[in-house]
Design a protein around this motif. Structure first.
Motif, short mmCIF file in Angstrom:
data_model
loop_
_atom_site.label_atom_id
_atom_site.label_comp_id
_atom_site.label_asym_id
_atom_site.label_seq_id
_atom_site.Cartn_x
_atom_site.Cartn_y
_atom_site.Cartn_z
N GLY A 26 0.91 -1.31 -0.05
CA GLY A 26 0.09 0.28 0.04
C GLY A 26 0.75 1.26 -0.11
O GLY A 26 0.42 2.41 0.20
N LYS A 27 2.16 0.94 -0.36
CA LYS A 27 3.22 2.11 -0.32
C LYS A 27 2.85 3.06 -1.90
O LYS A 27 3.10 2.26 -2.59
N LEU A 28 2.96 4.21 -1.65
CA LEU A 28 2.85 5.04 -3.02
C LEU A 28 4.00 6.29 -3.00
O LEU A 28 4.03 6.88 -1.86
N THR A 29 4.77 6.47 -3.83
CA THR A 29 5.69 7.47 -3.97
C THR A 29 5.66 8.14 -5.24
O THR A 29 5.05 7.52 -6.29
N ALA A 30 6.21 9.21 -5.17
CA ALA A 30 6.09 10.19 -6.28
C ALA A 30 7.49 10.93 -6.48
O ALA A 30 7.94 11.68 -5.69
N ASN A 31 8.28 10.67 -7.71
CA ASN A 31 9.63 11.03 -7.49
C ASN A 31 10.48 10.77 -6.40
O ASN A 31 11.36 11.44 -5.90
N GLY A 32 10.16 9.46 -6.04
CA GLY A 32 10.86 8.83 -4.98
C GLY A 32 10.44 9.39 -3.58
O GLY A 32 11.21 8.91 -2.65
N GLN A 33 9.71 10.34 -3.57
CA GLN A 33 9.16 10.71 -2.14
C GLN A 33 7.68 9.96 -1.88
O GLN A 33 6.89 10.02 -2.53
N ALA A 34 7.76 9.55 -0.58
CA ALA A 34 6.57 8.80 0.06
C ALA A 34 5.13 9.72 -0.03
O ALA A 34 5.56 10.78 0.42
N ILE A 35 4.09 9.13 -0.42
CA ILE A 35 2.98 10.05 -0.03
C ILE A 35 2.14 9.45 0.89
O ILE A 35 1.73 8.23 0.73
N ASP A 36 1.49 10.12 1.82
CA ASP A 36 0.82 9.46 2.95
C ASP A 36 -0.66 9.37 2.53
O ASP A 36 -1.29 10.32 2.34
N VAL A 37 -0.95 8.19 2.22
CA VAL A 37 -2.39 7.80 1.85
C VAL A 37 -3.10 6.65 2.70
O VAL A 37 -2.19 5.76 3.02
N THR A 38 -4.39 6.71 2.82
CA THR A 38 -5.05 5.61 2.98
C THR A 38 -5.19 4.56 2.27
O THR A 38 -4.84 4.63 1.14
N GLN A 39 -5.42 3.09 2.78
CA GLN A 39 -5.82 2.23 1.90
C GLN A 39 -6.78 2.52 0.60
O GLN A 39 -6.59 2.11 -0.52
N LYS A 40 -7.85 3.17 1.05
CA LYS A 40 -8.92 3.35 0.01
C LYS A 40 -8.14 4.41 -1.00
O LYS A 40 -8.56 4.34 -1.93
N GLU A 41 -7.60 5.70 -0.39
CA GLU A 41 -7.12 6.34 -1.18
C GLU A 41 -6.00 5.53 -2.21
O GLU A 41 -5.87 6.14 -3.48
N PHE A 42 -5.25 4.80 -1.60
CA PHE A 42 -4.29 4.27 -2.53
C PHE A 42 -5.02 3.26 -3.70
O PHE A 42 -4.60 3.52 -5.06
N ASP A 43 -5.93 2.63 -3.20
CA ASP A 43 -6.81 1.84 -4.16
C ASP A 43 -7.47 2.67 -5.22
O ASP A 43 -7.38 2.34 -6.36
N LEU A 44 -8.05 3.88 -4.90
CA LEU A 44 -8.76 4.68 -5.65
C LEU A 44 -7.85 5.27 -6.73
O LEU A 44 -7.97 5.47 -8.00
N ALA A 45 -6.34 5.87 -6.33
CA ALA A 45 -5.47 6.25 -6.91
C ALA A 45 -5.09 5.40 -8.26
O ALA A 45 -4.93 5.54 -9.28
N LEU A 46 -4.91 4.08 -7.71
CA LEU A 46 -4.33 3.17 -8.72
C LEU A 46 -5.20 2.89 -9.60
O LEU A 46 -5.27 2.38 -11.03
N LEU A 47 -6.49 2.64 -9.33
CA LEU A 47 -7.75 2.44 -10.24
C LEU A 47 -7.61 3.59 -11.17
O LEU A 47 -7.96 3.21 -12.58
N PHE A 48 -7.64 4.84 -11.11
CA PHE A 48 -7.57 5.90 -12.01
C PHE A 48 -6.39 5.58 -12.82
O PHE A 48 -6.45 5.86 -14.05
N PHE A 49 -5.17 5.41 -12.36
CA PHE A 49 -4.07 5.12 -13.10
C PHE A 49 -4.12 4.19 -14.19
O PHE A 49 -3.62 4.01 -15.12
N ARG A 50 -4.76 3.02 -13.59
CA ARG A 50 -4.78 1.98 -14.52
C ARG A 50 -5.72 2.01 -15.64
O ARG A 50 -5.79 1.34 -16.60
N ASN A 51 -6.71 3.01 -15.32
CA ASN A 51 -7.69 3.21 -16.44
C ASN A 51 -7.45 4.61 -16.83
O ASN A 51 -8.30 5.55 -17.39
N LEU A 52 -6.27 5.12 -17.04
CA LEU A 52 -5.76 6.33 -17.57
C LEU A 52 -6.59 6.92 -19.00
O LEU A 52 -6.55 5.80 -19.76
#
Length: 229
Positions: free
Chosen positions: A142-168
């Protein structure tokens, strides 16, 4: 993954959906071609399984409509009780990606569906890391990074972000997002989804100046777009 299954035989759709659900997919059964087309106009699916002989609209007619109106890369598996080479060739020539001959065997169905999904969505395998530009997702932790920097997200936010990127670039309906991220809690308030989307947009800085736009689609849902210069 969301999979639509068309077969006028209830016992057949029950079997197929049981197998798909045990493999971790979401299954939507349809008993008529017209019913399936009506839903395809409103909802997005990741794979279609179509019986070749359906009373109201035949499998080939449903497939022809899907190929004309939907994503050309949408994988389609057709089921048939006919085992002659001519019938199978006709089905593949009509635009199906693979076929199965009834009676359906559980292990074979799972294997064929997984193979079609891997081919159609190569970035959605269960890899240790999934990368989209500067964003790196680690599904197991459930870890998310941008440009090597960790982004503090909840599991739901992680799932939601990954869903959007997978369906770009693909508009996702509210129903689709709700089912994909809150599958076991379908009675959440509408505002909850909007709040999570807003947090994802803010935490990941999904703004045009950073190359992405996460925007609402009027009366439908949301879409994450990549902005090209």
């Amino acid at each position: 993954m969301r999979i639509a299954v068309l077969d006028d035989d209830h016992s057949q759709t029950d079997l197929v959906c049981q197998v798909l659900k045990s493999a971790g997919h979401t299954c939507h059964p349809f008993q008529s071609g017209k019913e399936m087309l009506n839903q395809l106009r409103r909802e997005s699916f990741d794979l279609l399984i179509i019986d070749w002989q359906v009373p109201d609209l035949s499998g080939p007619e449903v497939l022809q409509w899907a190929r004309e109106k939907l994503n050309p890369n949408l994988p389609v598996l057709f089921m048939t009780s006919r085992s002659s080479e001519d019938d199978i060739v006709a089905g593949l020539a009509a635009g199906a990606d693979d076929y199965m001959i009834k009676p359906i065997r559980r292990g074979e169905l799972t294997a064929r569906v997984q193979a079609l999904l891997r081919r159609a969505y190569p970035n959605q395998t269960s890899a240790e890391q999934i990368q989209f530009g500067q964003y790196v997702f680690e599904p197991r932790t459930g870890k998310l990074t941008a440009n090597g920097q960790a982004i503090d997200v909840t599991q739901k936010e992680f799932d939601l972000a990954l869903l959007f990127f997978r369906n770009l670039g693909r508009p996702l309906s509210r129903a689709y997002i709700l089912e994909a991220v809150w599958s076991r809690d379908v009675d959440i308030p509408s505002r909850t989804m909007d709040t999570h989307v807003s947090r994802v947009r803010s935490k990941l800085q999904l703004r045009p100046e950073n190359g992405f736009r996460l925007a609402p689609v009027y009366s439908y849902g949301y879409r994450l777009e990549q902005i090209t210069e």
